[in-house]
Design an enzyme around this catalytic site. Structure first.
Site, PDB file in Angstrom:
ATOM      1  N   SER A 230      50.999  -2.485 -43.149  1.00 38.33           N
ATOM      2  CA  SER A 230      51.476  -1.154 -43.508  1.00 38.33           C
ATOM      3  C   SER A 230      50.530  -0.468 -44.485  1.00 38.33           C
ATOM      4  CB  SER A 230      52.880  -1.237 -44.100  1.00 38.33           C
ATOM      5  OG  SER A 230      52.904  -2.104 -45.218  1.00 38.33           O
TER       6      SER A 230
ATOM      7  N   ASN B  65      64.454 -10.529 -40.616  1.00 42.88           N
ATOM      8  CA  ASN B  65      63.852 -11.853 -40.722  1.00 42.88           C
ATOM      9  C   ASN B  65      63.235 -12.239 -39.382  1.00 42.88           C
ATOM     10  OD1 ASN B  65      63.687 -14.899 -40.782  1.00 42.88           O
ATOM     11  ND2 ASN B  65      64.462 -14.531 -42.851  1.00 42.88           N
TER      12      ASN B  65
ATOM     13  N   HIS C  59      75.679   0.004 -38.322  1.00 35.32           N
ATOM     14  CA  HIS C  59      74.643  -0.989 -38.018  1.00 35.32           C
ATOM     15  C   HIS C  59      74.740  -1.430 -36.553  1.00 35.32           C
ATOM     16  CE1 HIS C  59      72.303  -1.952 -41.532  1.00 35.32           C
ATOM     17  NE2 HIS C  59      73.340  -2.291 -42.282  1.00 35.32           N
TER      18      HIS C  59
ATOM     19  N   HIS D 108      70.440   3.294 -52.210  1.00 32.25           N
ATOM     20  CA  HIS D 108      69.135   2.825 -51.742  1.00 32.25           C
ATOM     21  C   HIS D 108      69.026   3.061 -50.239  1.00 32.25           C
ATOM     22  CE1 HIS D 108      70.659  -0.832 -49.727  1.00 32.25           C
ATOM     23  NE2 HIS D 108      71.482  -0.964 -50.749  1.00 32.25           N
TER      24      HIS D 108
ATOM     25  N   LYS E 239      60.044   3.772 -53.668  1.00 33.34           N
ATOM     26  CA  LYS E 239      60.301   2.706 -52.705  1.00 33.34           C
ATOM     27  C   LYS E 239      61.799   2.460 -52.553  1.00 33.34           C
ATOM     28  CE  LYS E 239      58.690  -0.733 -50.098  1.00 33.34           C
ATOM     29  NZ  LYS E 239      57.956  -0.471 -48.856  1.00 33.34           N
TER      30      LYS E 239
END
Length: 565
Positions: free
Chosen positions: A522, A305, A114, A13, A38
């Site tokens: 969006s 978040n 990351h 993903h 998606k």
């Protein structure tokens, strides 16, 4: 010029590709924008986004010095290179090898990628870097120390301590869907009270500890921990344990759909959000202590978040906060490329601070005209597309906005956006219900030229709609369509030097309404990626019932029954 291609999200993903040349980010795109699936679920391939990155820069595979992958396919065994031809073909496409792609790819650990995506674009010399996600390469939470010599990992928590998985299981339990819908839980959390006890989560001085033993999921150690992670049996049992934990807390599982959650479900959302915020604040404090710095960089899926990020931004101990806008696994493409470039000596700390996410494809007038002709679209070419679109927005219309290079990351930031007047909650509800076709309680965000009148922290981070700010009384009164029920808004501060056409739109809106603010969401419908091409924009705009589409210099009237020019 030395070129490095980074690949992110190869966990079936969020695949993406990022091209860095001589330490500068040249191109970045997510595979979902090309595949139209998606999150590009159930595929590791980044072939289309990688090929686009090369075309964008006018180079071929033979010009690439290194390909860096943000994933160790052989975890828990150490691996710094991938030489498996079949796996490389899966990642890059079957023709890449014959076209000159490297035969060995560099492995950059998932959490390190990351961390690199957050630290290197922050433009700072030193920082604490906090990564929190579901899990990657067996790690769910990590703290790093960024400095001119690179990144040093100072703390890691295993996948059994995943805040991301806790949050996504709560999302599923209240009927909002799987991990792709975690943002819904954040929006819902503003409507309840944090009164549901979560005995499996223990807040500590240095963060938190998760223990689901009483719900049938004891901690796993040694080889058993490895096998249960790699065959996904731990994750399956984890879902059962969380379902039992939430049910035992007095919250029955809600049916899928989630449009009308009951009071207990709403309170569970609030309670889980509050617990996440406390854990993130404790982790951030620990990160600053361990690294001896007051600058914090954040990435990982949990860094999307906005509410939690707002808490961090308002924490006095954090002097400077940078949240990577593409915080999900797709952003690992950026981090992997930059970490590899640093190791090669092509990138030095500090680099420039990332000022925008406009790193994706753009389309020429000729390409737009071809799409308009193919769709039989009714359009005009106004002298000033910004003024023409602003006039329609001020009159209460909902306008699709397709301009320049596409954004990276999940937030539409004035390149592939749906725009409306923020002064009306009725219009906000129309956008949610009739256009986006989503839950009525979900917030919508503003783009603005200046935050001074609208937030209590006008100088806080606000480039990418990823940090929640407290709204002023003026915002509540004058732009209520973009103020959430909890009294916050997640703004985008528009830089006229970077987005001159979008800034001009805001000035034209100000001339008509008195406010240089627009409601921005969006440009996509339920379950689909943000539009990528002019053809996508025309089809999606008509399907969603937009009133008009400003695409390049062309204004398309989508309300007309006559579809010929």
């Amino acid at each position: 010029m030395g070129y490095v291609l980074g690949l992110g999200g190869p966990y079936h993903h969020d695949a993406a590709a990022c091209l860095v040349g001589d330490g500068r980010v040249l191109a970045f795109a997510e595979e979902e924008r090309f595949s139209r699936i998606k999150h590009h679920r159930d595929s590791r391939s980044a072939a289309q986004s990688a090929a686009w990155c090369l075309r964008q820069s006018g180079i071929g595979w033979a010009d690439i010095d290194d390909v860096a992958v943000a994933w160790n396919p052989y975890w828990p065994n150490y691996c710094d290179r991938i030489g498996d031809a079949e796996l490389i073909a899966e990642l890059l496409g079957p023709d890449a090898r014959a076209a000159g792609a490297p035969r060995r790819l560099t492995v950059i650990g998932h959490h390190l990628a990351h961390a690199a995506s957050a630290f290197y674009p922050a433009g700072v010399t030193e920082a604490a870097v906090l990564v929190v996600d579901g899990s990657g390469d067996g790690v769910s939470t990590s703290i790093h120390h960024g400095s001119p010599v690179g990144l040093r990992t100072v703390r890691e928590l295993p996948y059994t301590q995943s805040l991301g998985w806790m949050y996504q299981n709560a999302t599923t339990h209240v009927g909002l869907g799987d991990w792709t819908n975690a943002g819904k839980l954040m929006g819902l959390a503003a409507y309840g009270q944090p009164r549901i006890e979560l005995p499996f989560l223990h807040l500590t001085d240095d963060g938190y500890h998760l223990d689901l033993t009483r719900y049938g999921l004891p901690p796993f150690l040694g080889a058993d921990a490895t096998s249960r992670y790699t065959d996904f049996s731990y994750y399956r049992d984890l879902k059962l344990a969380y379902a039992k934990a939430f049910t035992d807390a007095g919250v029955p599982a809600q049916p899928p759909g989630g449009h009308h959650p009951d009071r207990m479900a709403v309170d569970l959302a609030t309670s889980v959000q509050a617990a996440l915020q406390q854990a993130m604040l404790a982790l951030a404090t620990n990160a600053l202590t361990l690294t001896g710095t007051a600058t914090l960089c954040v990435a990982g899926g949990v860094a999307l978040n906005c509410t939690s990020n707002g808490i961090l931004a308002r924490t006095p101990a954090i002097a400077d906060l940078f949240v990577q806008p593409a915080a999900s696994d797709a952003g690992c493409a950026l981090g992997a490329a930059l970490e590899c470039a640093r190791r090669r000596g092509d990138f030095t700390v500090p680099g420039p601070r990332q000022a925008h996410t406009l790193l994706g494809p753009e389309y020429s007038h000729a390409a737009i005209e071809t799409a308009l002709a193919a769709a039989g679209a009714r359009y005009s070419t106004p002298d000033d597309i910004a003024a023409a679109a602003a006039h329609r927005i001020a009159a209460g219309q909902v306008v699709g906005w397709f301009q320049g290079r596409a954004e990276a990351g999940p937030r539409a930031l004035g390149a592939r956006s749906i725009l409306a007047d923020p002064r009306s909650t009725t219009l906000r509800d129309h956008v949610n219900r009739d256009v986006k076709r989503r839950e009525m309680w979900r917030p919508l965000a503003p783009s603005m030229l200046d935050l001074t009148s609208w937030t209590t922290t006008p100088h806080g981070p606000a480039e990418a709609m990823i940090v929640a700010h407290h709204a002023t009384d003026t915002a509540h009164e004058q732009i209520p369509g973009v103020v959430h029920v909890d009294g916050t808004l997640r703004p985008q501060r528009v830089d006229p030097q970077i987005q001159p056409t979008y800034a001009r739109l805001l000035r034209e809106i100000q001339a008509e309404t008195g406010h240089a603010v627009v409601l921005n969401t969006s440009f996509n419908g339920p379950g689909e990626p943000i539009v990528a091409t002019p053809a996508d924009a025309l089809a999606s705009g008509a399907r969603l019932g937009l009133d008009a589409l400003a695409i390049g210099d062309y204004l398309v009237d989508l309300t007309a029954s006559n579809t010929t020019r």
